[in-house]
Design a protein around this motif. Structure first.
Motif, mmCIF file in Angstrom:
data_model
loop_
_atom_site.group_PDB
_atom_site.id
_atom_site.type_symbol
_atom_site.label_atom_id
_atom_site.label_comp_id
_atom_site.label_asym_id
_atom_site.label_seq_id
_atom_site.Cartn_x
_atom_site.Cartn_y
_atom_site.Cartn_z
ATOM 1 N N GLY A 83 -36.095 32.895 -33.656
ATOM 2 C CA GLY A 83 -37.268 33.697 -33.999
ATOM 3 C C GLY A 83 -37.198 34.364 -35.352
ATOM 4 O O GLY A 83 -38.190 34.936 -35.812
ATOM 5 N N SER A 84 -36.052 34.282 -36.004
ATOM 6 C CA SER A 84 -35.895 34.966 -37.289
ATOM 7 C C SER A 84 -36.268 34.080 -38.479
ATOM 8 O O SER A 84 -36.425 34.585 -39.592
ATOM 9 C CB SER A 84 -34.444 35.438 -37.455
ATOM 10 N N VAL A 85 -36.383 32.773 -38.258
ATOM 11 C CA VAL A 85 -36.665 31.856 -39.371
ATOM 12 C C VAL A 85 -38.148 31.515 -39.390
ATOM 13 O O VAL A 85 -38.851 31.726 -38.394
ATOM 14 C CB VAL A 85 -35.815 30.563 -39.259
ATOM 15 N N PRO A 86 -38.661 30.980 -40.507
ATOM 16 C CA PRO A 86 -40.078 30.588 -40.534
ATOM 17 C C PRO A 86 -40.390 29.638 -39.388
ATOM 18 O O PRO A 86 -39.604 28.739 -39.080
ATOM 19 C CB PRO A 86 -40.226 29.887 -41.892
ATOM 20 N N TRP A 87 -41.562 29.819 -38.765
ATOM 21 C CA TRP A 87 -41.851 29.089 -37.533
ATOM 22 C C TRP A 87 -42.072 27.606 -37.768
ATOM 23 O O TRP A 87 -42.018 26.818 -36.830
ATOM 24 C CB TRP A 87 -43.035 29.713 -36.804
ATOM 25 N N ALA A 110 -26.116 30.543 -38.413
ATOM 26 C CA ALA A 110 -25.590 31.907 -38.283
ATOM 27 C C ALA A 110 -26.286 32.899 -39.208
ATOM 28 O O ALA A 110 -26.380 34.084 -38.901
ATOM 29 C CB ALA A 110 -24.088 31.920 -38.545
ATOM 30 N N ARG A 111 -26.798 32.425 -40.327
ATOM 31 C CA ARG A 111 -27.457 33.330 -41.278
ATOM 32 C C ARG A 111 -28.889 33.653 -40.868
ATOM 33 O O ARG A 111 -29.495 34.570 -41.414
ATOM 34 C CB ARG A 111 -27.454 32.707 -42.674
ATOM 35 N N GLY A 112 -29.424 32.872 -39.933
ATOM 36 C CA GLY A 112 -30.746 33.176 -39.408
ATOM 37 C C GLY A 112 -31.785 33.357 -40.491
ATOM 38 O O GLY A 112 -31.891 32.570 -41.427
#
Length: 683
Positions: A494-498, A651-653
């Motif tokens: 959920g943290s990256v562009p959809w 891991a960097r999300g």
């Protein structure tokens, strides 16, 4: 899977699932009261800064997220309808709370002050903190906090209506118990091994087989029933389920358009694309239409072969049957084509993939690739899982084998039941975050699928497409588990562009088409024998058979989604005609003069993330294919490359721009060449 007895004790216990409807209601009220009090106090902070304003906000968000996710997750998986209903009610109330909080003008003014100061002090502010301030401020702007009060109140009212619609749409799908019945004669071609899984109903002198719209029931009928009339009835019944969702979708489209207009956007699509990789609807439409133009000639060639096959089949059967090729014929003749031309008997192949053994070996592949270890556990809590079918696993990082590092919990909920979410999905229940400088709260994630259950005569056997599904969803789970940022907001899918979110899972699907990995996964449910080479070879050869038609089907979903979210005359839009005409034009298959309403069960379109965003499945494949062929095609189980991918991309999300992470991992700018080659559109 390694047993818990031979491994260290996890430093964090898994969540308890001993909720009653009263518990859910009470915890929901506590969250609402606590949140309102917190926001009230933050609005009163004088001279808001990082220490007295931003850090408390980050801590509050981290701590509240896990329990909110638990309470709202139960509507999708609990076998107790009262608990599901309580969870739905909790979702409605918490969504309403979230809308209220996101439109708190007094808190926005505080963030605006902090953001103004942060820009001049960027070098002295920790990176995640700065990013948190920036994102919070921009989200407030995007929500309309710069508008005057009457418009802000309108937006609040509309968003609450949209939230209710979305939850009810999903509830209707989860709770539906519709089915269609057939006689044994009508199900000619469906083997007895599948017929035994259907409930039967006595009707006069006939025994009727009850076919639900759960995947293990409806798909075999569509693939194996030799009667075109049976396939047509099954297809239309499945497409037309939950008719009450049509009005909900139509209302939601109008409400979304109203929000977009109030916020100064010409369409809802452009409003919802502002933080995606594509940025705007023009870019998306260019991407989709270019693919459509390139794929249609290939699709027409594939369709002609299947059309000829049906014509010969009808003639051979000497039936008074229409030889034309319809959309409800496709699964049957696609399957028949694979069997007759590649000797691919998907039912026979599934005998080599009993669920328990296959999943154990699947996890071994993930363990090798990402240097992890999965440990199935049971704890002492009376209610350690939400249903007896659910498996609970602790996951460990093995970079230092002498000192394994716990990274989180994952659940597998794999079989259909009444009231359960009907598709396959990964639900992130708690993202990773740092409680303090030395202590981490570990992630919790759940895979929810609908694979057939074992019977007294036969274990659950996975079709190849179900193996692909499991690899895909577990990819999302790994993304959840390996996040290493301090704040939960920047970890997990959920943290990256959809329009990138599917790429990590799509990349892992490639392993399910590799000879060595398939042999490793296999073990015949009776003999334990590995799958024979000729079956593996024939299966692998089919990877791209009718691939253009499959991708055109995805394009239908993507273009329909964009069409309804860029329409400026929704009052006169016939959503039914649009759905059916687009499907016929794009998938190339005739509707046979019928109208069906598959959009009423198109769950993605009701999601804030996937609305005007379904294109993301194809968009993300560009990056998935590039990553696989660049780093893994020559050596799929290269642990060094797997760890690099794990630590750089996953891991960097969302803390870094995803393009920067991709460039570092690939050693160059991403390219679409591998994607086009995979589709057969480039040499």
């Amino acid at each position: 899977m390694t047993t818990a007895a031979s491994f260290p004790t996890a430093p964090q216990t898994p969540p308890s699932w001993s909720f009653t409807p009263h518990d859910i209601s009470g915890r929901t009220k506590e969250i609402i009261d606590k949140s309102n009090k917190f926001y009230d106090s933050m609005s009163q902070v004088e001279s808001p800064a990082v220490t007295n304003f931003v850090e408390p906000f980050m801590k509050f968000e981290n701590e509240l997220g896990p329990i909110i996710n638990q309470l709202t997750f139960l509507q999708h998986v609990s076998s107790d309808k009262e608990i599901r209903d309580a969870s739905v009610d909790s979702s409605l109330k918490l969504d309403e709370l979230n809308i209220d909080l996101s439109l708190r003008h007094d808190v926005f003014l505080q963030f605006a002050r902090v953001w103004q100061d942060a820009q001049s002090q960027a070098d002295s502010i920790e990176r995640e903190t700065f990013k948190y301030i920036e994102k919070s401020y921009k989200d407030y702007i995007h929500s309309g906090l710069e508008l005057d009060e009457p418009d802000r109140l309108k937006i609040k009212e509309i968003k609450k209506k949209i939230s209710v619609n979305s939850i009810n749409f999903s509830k209707n799908l989860g709770e539906q118990k519709e089915y269609i019945t057939f006689t044994k004669e009508q199900l000619e071609g469906v083997p007895d091994s599948i017929l035994t899984q259907f409930e039967t109903i006595e009707s006069g002198s006939d025994t009727l087989y009850k076919v639900t719209f759960k995947y293990p029931d409806i798909f075999p009928v569509m693939k194996l029933a030799s009667s075109s009339q049976t396939r047509k009835q099954a297809f239309l019944a499945d497409q037309n389920k939950v008719p009450e969702n049509e009005a909900i979708l139509l209302d939601t489209l109008k409400l979304r358009d109203e929000v977009a207009s109030l916020l100064g956007y010409d369409t809802y699509a452009n409003y919802n694309l502002y933080d995606k990789m594509a940025k705007d609807s023009t870019t998306v439409m260019d991407f989709l239409n270019d693919l459509k133009k390139k794929l249609i000639p290939l699709g027409e060639k594939e369709l002609q072969i299947l059309q000829d096959m049906k014509s010969k089949d009808v003639k051979k059967r000497d039936q008074d049957e229409d030889p034309s090729y319809y959309i409800w014929d496709h699964r049957y003749y696609d399957n028949k084509y694979l069997l007759e031309n590649f000797n691919v008997d998907l039912e026979k192949i599934s005998e080599y993939f009993p669920l328990e053994t296959t999943i154990t070996r699947m996890l071994q592949i993930y363990e090798t690739l990402f240097n992890l270890k999965f440990i199935e556990t049971k704890n002492a809590q009376e209610k350690s899982v939400w249903h007896e079918d659910v498996k609970q696993l602790a996951v460990w990082n093995m970079d230092d084998p002498k000192s394994p590092r716990f990274i989180g919990w994952i659940y597998f909920d794999l079989h259909p039941r009444d009231g359960k979410y009907g598709h396959a999905a990964n639900f992130g229940l708690s993202s990773s975050f740092m409680i303090n400088d030395t202590t981490r709260s570990y992630p919790v994630t759940a895979l929810v699928c609908n694979f057939s259950k074992s019977t007294k005569d036969k274990p659950s056997l996975l079709k190849h497409n179900e193996i692909v599904t499991f690899f895909h969803e577990l990819g999302h789970g790994i993304h959840d588990l390996v996040g290493q940022n301090r704040e939960s907001r920047f970890n997990g899918p959920g943290s990256v562009p959809w329009d990138f979110v599917e790429a990590p899972s799509q990349m892992l699907e490639f392993w399910t088409w590799n000879r060595n990995e398939l042999v490793h996964l296999s073990s015949h449910y009776k003999t334990g024998e590995k799958i024979p080479e000729h079956l593996i070879d024939s299966l692998i050869k089919t990877k791209h058979v009718n691939g253009a038609l499959f991708t055109l089907r995805q394009l239908h979903f993507g273009l329909f989604d964009m069409k309804v979210h860029t329409c400026k005359d929704l009052q006169n839009l016939s959503i039914c005609d649009t759905w059916n005409q687009l499907r016929q034009d794009i998938s190339l298959m005739s509707n046979g003069g019928t109208l069906s309403k598959g959009y009423a069960s198109f769950g993605h379109i009701m999601s804030d993330s996937y609305s005007a965003g379904y294109y993301g499945y194809l968009w993300a494949e560009v990056f998935a294919t590039d990553m696989y062929y660049t780093k893994f095609a020559k050596d799929p189980l290269n642990t060094k490359n797997g760890i690099q991918y794990r630590d750089i991309v996953l891991a960097r999300g969302g803390l870094r721009d995803i393009n920067d992470s991709l460039k570092e991992f690939l050693g160059r700018e991403p390219s679409k060449d591998a994607f086009l080659k995979e589709l057969g559109l480039q040499n």
